[in-house]
Each structure stands twice: as C-alpha cells, then as structure tokens.
Design an enzyme around this catalytic site. Sequence first.
Site, PDB file in Angstrom:
ATOM      1  N   CYS A 106      16.538   8.887  38.175  1.00  0.00           N
ATOM      2  CA  CYS A 106      17.648   8.173  38.823  1.00  0.00           C
ATOM      3  C   CYS A 106      18.852   8.299  37.904  1.00  0.00           C
ATOM      4  O   CYS A 106      19.263   7.339  37.253  1.00  0.00           O
ATOM      5  CB  CYS A 106      17.277   6.707  39.054  1.00  0.00           C
ATOM      6  SG  CYS A 106      15.688   6.454  39.898  1.00  0.00           S
ATOM      7  N   ALA A 107      19.431   9.488  37.852  1.00  0.00           N
ATOM      8  CA  ALA A 107      20.258   9.891  36.719  1.00  0.00           C
ATOM      9  C   ALA A 107      21.717   9.460  36.784  1.00  0.00           C
ATOM     10  O   ALA A 107      22.357   9.319  35.740  1.00  0.00           O
ATOM     11  CB  ALA A 107      20.190  11.406  36.548  1.00  0.00           C
ATOM     12  N   GLY A 110      25.008   9.543  34.784  1.00  0.00           N
ATOM     13  CA  GLY A 110      24.689  10.673  33.917  1.00  0.00           C
ATOM     14  C   GLY A 110      24.545  10.391  32.440  1.00  0.00           C
ATOM     15  O   GLY A 110      24.232  11.305  31.669  1.00  0.00           O
ATOM     16  N   LYS A 112      22.322   8.903  30.533  1.00  0.00           N
ATOM     17  CA  LYS A 112      21.030   9.134  29.884  1.00  0.00           C
ATOM     18  C   LYS A 112      20.695  10.632  29.846  1.00  0.00           C
ATOM     19  O   LYS A 112      20.094  11.108  28.883  1.00  0.00           O
ATOM     20  CB  LYS A 112      19.952   8.318  30.580  1.00  0.00           C
ATOM     21  CG  LYS A 112      20.191   6.816  30.399  1.00  0.00           C
ATOM     22  CD  LYS A 112      19.234   5.960  31.193  1.00  0.00           C
ATOM     23  CE  LYS A 112      19.508   4.479  30.917  1.00  0.00           C
ATOM     24  NZ  LYS A 112      20.815   4.025  31.444  1.00  0.00           N
ATOM     25  N   ARG A 135      26.681   9.755  44.420  1.00  0.00           N
ATOM     26  CA  ARG A 135      26.427   9.474  43.009  1.00  0.00           C
ATOM     27  C   ARG A 135      26.018  10.750  42.266  1.00  0.00           C
ATOM     28  O   ARG A 135      26.361  10.936  41.099  1.00  0.00           O
ATOM     29  CB  ARG A 135      25.339   8.400  42.877  1.00  0.00           C
ATOM     30  CG  ARG A 135      25.850   7.001  43.173  1.00  0.00           C
ATOM     31  CD  ARG A 135      24.730   5.971  43.176  1.00  0.00           C
ATOM     32  NE  ARG A 135      23.986   5.954  41.925  1.00  0.00           N
ATOM     33  CZ  ARG A 135      24.373   5.326  40.824  1.00  0.00           C
ATOM     34  NH1 ARG A 135      25.527   4.677  40.815  1.00  0.00           N
ATOM     35  NH2 ARG A 135      23.633   5.346  39.735  1.00  0.00           N
ATOM     36  N   ASP A 157      15.005  12.806  47.395  1.00  0.00           N
ATOM     37  CA  ASP A 157      14.181  11.609  47.492  1.00  0.00           C
ATOM     38  C   ASP A 157      12.873  11.936  46.776  1.00  0.00           C
ATOM     39  O   ASP A 157      12.098  12.783  47.241  1.00  0.00           O
ATOM     40  CB  ASP A 157      13.930  11.279  48.964  1.00  0.00           C
ATOM     41  CG  ASP A 157      13.082  10.034  49.172  1.00  0.00           C
ATOM     42  OD1 ASP A 157      12.401   9.597  48.217  1.00  0.00           O
ATOM     43  OD2 ASP A 157      13.067   9.494  50.296  1.00  0.00           O
ATOM     44  N   CYS A 228      18.253  -2.666  33.926  1.00  0.00           N
ATOM     45  CA  CYS A 228      19.251  -3.605  33.422  1.00  0.00           C
ATOM     46  C   CYS A 228      19.022  -4.949  34.107  1.00  0.00           C
ATOM     47  O   CYS A 228      19.946  -5.564  34.618  1.00  0.00           O
ATOM     48  CB  CYS A 228      20.673  -3.091  33.622  1.00  0.00           C
ATOM     49  SG  CYS A 228      21.107  -2.676  35.314  1.00  0.00           S
TER      50      CYS A 228
END
Length: 428
Positions: A106-107, A110, A112, A135, A157, A228
């Site tokens: 789930c980048a 960007g 990470k 995104r 997906d 988070c």
Amino acid sequence: MDFEKSLEKYLSKEEIDKLISSFSLTSKHGLLLNTNKISKERFEEEFPNLIRHPFVPNGYIFDKDIYQFGKHIYHEMGCYYLQEPSAMMISYLLNPNSNDILLDMCAAPGGKSVGAALLMNNEGVIVSNDISNSRAAILLNNIERMGIGNTLIINNDISKIYKDYPNYFSKIILDAPCSGSGMFRKDEEMKNDWSINKVEKFAQIQKELILYAYYMLKEGGTLIYSTCSYSYEEDEEIIDYLLRNSDAKLLDVDIDKSMLYQDDKLRYGYHLFPHLFPGEGHYFCLVNKPGHDIEIVYNYKIAHTLDNLDDKYIKKYGDYYFYLPKDVKIKNLHILRYGLKIKERKGKDDIYDYHLAHYLDNSCYINIYNLNKDELISYLKGNTIKTDVDDGMILLTYKDINLSFAKASNNLIKNHFPKYLRNKNYLL
C-alpha cells in the site's frame, strides 16, 4: 470519549492521559535526505536549524516556521522526501538490501518505497503498489522526482493477484489502511471522523491483507506490518490473528527501546507514541516466515551512468524506453512504470526523460550546463535559455544537482521541464 475508552484495552490511565495530552503539542515534521543528490554535511551547512532523527541516519526533524522545505527547489530536484518521523522508521527497521525483491503493498504516496530504495542503493527490485489509481499516480511522481530507478509501480487489487506470487518476495512492507488515530494531532477531521465502527471495518481489511502478504513472503523473508493507528484491534490483534493462522514468527528490533512502547499483554510489536517519540504516532511489528536462509535472489546492479545501461535490460513500450532487469515476475500486474524511464523516441531523436535526469550521476554525463539563479528562474517559468552550448541533449543542473534534460540547438536551450511543474513559486 469513545476513543479514550477504547485505549483501556491495553493502556493504563496514566499512559492514556500522557497520550491524549500529547495531541495538544506541536506536530513534528521530517524529511528523508537523498544523499545521492546532496551530502549531509552540505545540507546541514545550508540549513543549520535541523534536528537529526534519533534512529534514521539520513532523517531530519525541522520546524515549519523556520524552513518551508515543500516549496524549495531542492524538493523538486529530489534532494529529500518530506516524511513524518515515525513513518521513516518502517523502511529503516526492515533494512532491505540490494539482493532483495521487496513488495510495498500500500505504497502511496511513496515514502516507504523511497526509504527502501535509498537503503538498497537503487539496486535490487521494489514492487510498489497502490489500489487507487490517483494515489498510484502520486506515487509515480514521487519515485520520478527522487530519481528512484529500481521500482516497478503497479496499480492492483492485491486480493486478485496474490495467488500468482506464492513465496516470492524476500521483504514486504504492509503499511495498512487504518482508522488514522495517529493523525489526530495534525488532522482535526481524522479526530472527528473516528469511531469504533471505523476501527472494526479497517481491522477486517487488515486481517485479509496480512494473510495475503504472508502468502507472498519468501521463506526466510521478513514482513513489517505498520499502521498510524493507536487502536489495539488494528495493531496487536492483527499480529495475533496472523500468528493464529500461520507459522509466522516474531522478530525483535535491535534498537534503543526507551522511545518505544510495548503493551504488557500480547507484547507484539511496538508503538511510537508522541509523548515518547518525536513523531505523530505509529505502530510496527516485524514478522519472519520460517524456512531456509534467503539465498541471493537478485544480484544485478542497476547502472548509474547512461553509458552503462545494458541493452538487454531495456524494454520498449510504444515510443518510450524503460530500464529494469528482465527477471522480475510481472504476471497479471497493471504496470504504471516499469523501472527507470529513459527516453522517448520522436522521429529520429531520442528525448531523454525527466526521470532519467533525476536518476543519473551527473559526473558521468558529458554535456552538462549548470544554470545560474536567473537562468533557473527563467527556465522554471517555461522559457528557453540563450547561451553558447553545443547542439544536442543537455543535462541541466543547479548547484551541481540534476534538474532536467533539455535540447540545445543554435545557442538556445529549449525547455523540456514538465509543464505541470512550471510557474511555481519555488524557494531558491
């Protein structure tokens, strides 16, 4: 408040009070320095009022009232990535290397993936995915800007492709979508939108994603799970779910734990609370998939000079040329960017790409023109530059940092700076 009540699942009243009190403190802002562009010494000399990150060697914490790094030309030149200090920890703790094939599930936007690429020295392979097309487009722009060349950007997906990649990735980042309570301090809307129903909804998604991730993880490989969120249901209980439904083993982190919080019950992973750690809040846990030690699955080093781009690793799609090792599995992937975008063929001309300009080491390119401040300001507005320079493709730099390729002809440098980046009020 329902949120405070929910924390009682794993925190004492004293710890809850400390956490809630920290929400009224000033948010922390950070950046991850791209030392391929600018050295720490030079950066610290130009911007002396910085605090070094307590763990990440090229991470910094700054005061937005002193520095507006998001508006500075160095940001556009890929000298750093703006990233919250807690989020920087994820790639750092996973510690990927040049032999890894890494999946960032789930980048977007960007950070990470960028952090991982810098640790990998732009070698190995990163597959950066986001299910959202919009995104993923932001992710692509950030990868280009930072000059990252070892990344396959996809828009998939995961539930529809994970079975095609059993036991494949040596490292996986799952920074899972979550209820976002770790954003309370800097986003009032997140606080107002929080509910236990939202937590439970995301917990179900997280359980699915972590099993997909573990299925794709290579034997001997490492997965880092993060959110988070402060919610136990999205953090420790997700790891507990994985352990009950797989043969996964937990890994500890070899760092000073005085800034970390671990609960007294499940003791799975750690929290980065704002009253203990200079960040907004994060949870992370490292997981190992038992099996043989990881063999070297990938040992091809991407060239950092234009002359060393090996033709056998160049792929052509339409009029565009891309560079990434051919032994990367790409079954059923919706690919937005196949590694490094090198050039576009226009008639008989090769127009080198903005992505390539940000990737290359300029000491290895012959035809370079270092813009002065007035020329840079004009160029950023979309103007041509009148100067005495040889005809052909030219690499433009500013303060010896790559900016863009352009085409020189008849003592004019034509403007190839991306149109969507022009006419911004960059700080110089």
